[in-house]
Enzyme design. Structure first.
Site, PDB file in Angstrom:
ATOM      1  N   HIS A   1       1.999   3.577   7.770  1.00 19.33           N
ATOM      2  CA  HIS A   1       1.641   4.776   7.001  1.00 19.33           C
ATOM      3  C   HIS A   1       0.247   5.289   7.373  1.00 19.33           C
ATOM      4  O   HIS A   1      -0.030   6.487   7.189  1.00 19.33           O
ATOM      5  CB  HIS A   1       1.732   4.506   5.495  1.00 19.33           C
ATOM      6  CG  HIS A   1       0.836   3.429   5.001  1.00 19.33           C
ATOM      7  ND1 HIS A   1       1.010   2.096   5.329  1.00 19.33           N
ATOM      8  CD2 HIS A   1      -0.259   3.480   4.190  1.00 19.33           C
ATOM      9  CE1 HIS A   1       0.075   1.379   4.742  1.00 19.33           C
ATOM     10  NE2 HIS A   1      -0.716   2.180   4.061  1.00 19.33           N
TER      11      HIS A   1
ATOM     12  N   HIS B   1      -0.018  -7.626  -1.472  1.00 21.45           N
ATOM     13  CA  HIS B   1      -1.051  -6.600  -1.469  1.00 21.45           C
ATOM     14  C   HIS B   1      -1.455  -6.153  -2.868  1.00 21.45           C
ATOM     15  O   HIS B   1      -2.617  -5.821  -3.115  1.00 21.45           O
ATOM     16  CB  HIS B   1      -0.551  -5.401  -0.658  1.00 21.45           C
ATOM     17  CG  HIS B   1      -1.455  -4.216  -0.673  1.00 21.45           C
ATOM     18  ND1 HIS B   1      -2.759  -4.263  -0.241  1.00 21.45           N
ATOM     19  CD2 HIS B   1      -1.252  -2.933  -1.085  1.00 21.45           C
ATOM     20  CE1 HIS B   1      -3.312  -3.070  -0.347  1.00 21.45           C
ATOM     21  NE2 HIS B   1      -2.418  -2.242  -0.877  1.00 21.45           N
TER      22      HIS B   1
ATOM     23  N   ASP C   1      -7.269  -1.185  -2.815  1.00 25.17           N
ATOM     24  CA  ASP C   1      -6.708  -0.345  -1.750  1.00 25.17           C
ATOM     25  C   ASP C   1      -7.549   0.928  -1.605  1.00 25.17           C
ATOM     26  O   ASP C   1      -8.741   0.839  -1.345  1.00 25.17           O
ATOM     27  CB  ASP C   1      -5.232  -0.070  -2.085  1.00 25.17           C
ATOM     28  CG  ASP C   1      -4.477   0.641  -0.985  1.00 25.17           C
ATOM     29  OD1 ASP C   1      -4.074  -0.027  -0.008  1.00 25.17           O
ATOM     30  OD2 ASP C   1      -4.275   1.861  -1.097  1.00 25.17           O
TER      31      ASP C   1
END
Length: 292
Positions: free
Chosen positions: A151, A273, A106
């Protein structure tokens, strides 16, 4: 619960921040970088076993976990992935390493991407987990993307709008809402790890992470656009979750990264994720083969 048995917890001052990390093991150096809204303990399932073969360094990014969050500068430049990458290069230098392997999930993956571009003589091999390049992510921000990755545009709003909103709800409630939108359940997170995530979601971390996302919408896009003509030369491992946003929204993640790097391999893993926590055995197998 000993989060990472045998690891030493320490802080290292860089030119721009104080970085919290755990390190342990013997062998070639391997830096592990986490994503939002997590901390370095996201590597708790794989780091101890990697430490049997590597000197593993799991670090909190600037603004996250127990690393410091310096005041956001003009244009959010000091929260760019360039600044975050430099932090980690300086951390590894302080530990005695001029060259090392790196893996990032990420936000840690985006920091890794920038590190490969800015410090090509430092990175030996790099693993990038569950992201597509930042410019491709923004370009794909259609209705589905805006709803699923809300987000991104929300946290990129000018200060202190998102900070007030995120600080106005209980940390445990927000963390559950945030993580569950990208994974089927939270059963893979032990209570002690969850408590760490919740503990570290505070005013400092909210401020730092929002600065990170503002940088991603501005200076990071500028830097990546400038580097579109360059290809990363060191080997890249790409792993992503079959059921993550990347797995569902992008038909060919390997193809996207092959436009940015000369040597890319990898596959989708059976996860959402949070790949390194949901599919740790597969991640460990890939890491041992790729970095070994």
């Amino acid at each position: 619960m000993d989060i990472m048995p045998g690891f030493t917890l320490t802080d290292i001052e860089t030119s721009g921040a104080r970085i919290r990390l755990r390190h342990g093991g013997n062998g070639p150096p391997l830096l592990l970088l986490h994503g939002n809204p997590l901390t370095h303990v996201a590597w708790h399932k794989v780091a101890p076993r990697l430490a049997e073969r590597f000197h593993v360094v799991a670090a909190d990014l600037r603004g996250y976990g127990d690393s410091s969050a310096p005041p956001e500068g003009p244009g959010s430049v000091n929260y760019s992935f360039r600044a975050m990458a430099l932090d980690q290069v300086e951390v590894m230098k302080a530990l005695g390493y001029d060259r090392f392997h790196v893996a990032g999930h990420d936000r840690g993956g985006r920091t890794t991407h920038r590190m490969c571009l800015d410090h090509p003589k430092v990175v030996i091999k790099a693993a990038i987990i569950d992201i597509v390049p930042t410019l491709d992510m923004w370009a794909a921000m259609d209705k589905q993307g805006a709803i699923g990755s809300w987000h991104w545009p929300f946290m990129a709003q000018p200060a202190d709008f998102p900070e007030r909103m995120l600080g106005g709800v209980p940390a445990d409630w927000y963390m559950r809402k945030k993580l569950l939108k990208q994974t089927a359940d939270l059963d893979y997170i032990p209570p002690a790890i969850w408590d760490e995530y919740v503990r570290c979601f505070n005013e400092k971390t909210i401020r730092g992470s929002c600065a990170d996302y503002r940088a991603t919408a501005t200076i990071d896009c500028e830097l990546d656009t400038q580097d579109l003509g360059r290809k990363i030369e060191m080997p890249i491992l790409l792993l992503w979750g079959k059921n993550s946003g990347v797995g569902k929204r992008f038909a060919d993640p390997l193809g996207l990264w092959r436009q940015r790097a000369a040597d890319v391999r990898g596959e989708a893993l059976p996860s959402g994720h949070y790949v390194n926590e949901e599919a740790p055995e597969q991640v460990l197998d890939w890491f041992l083969r790729f970095f070994g």
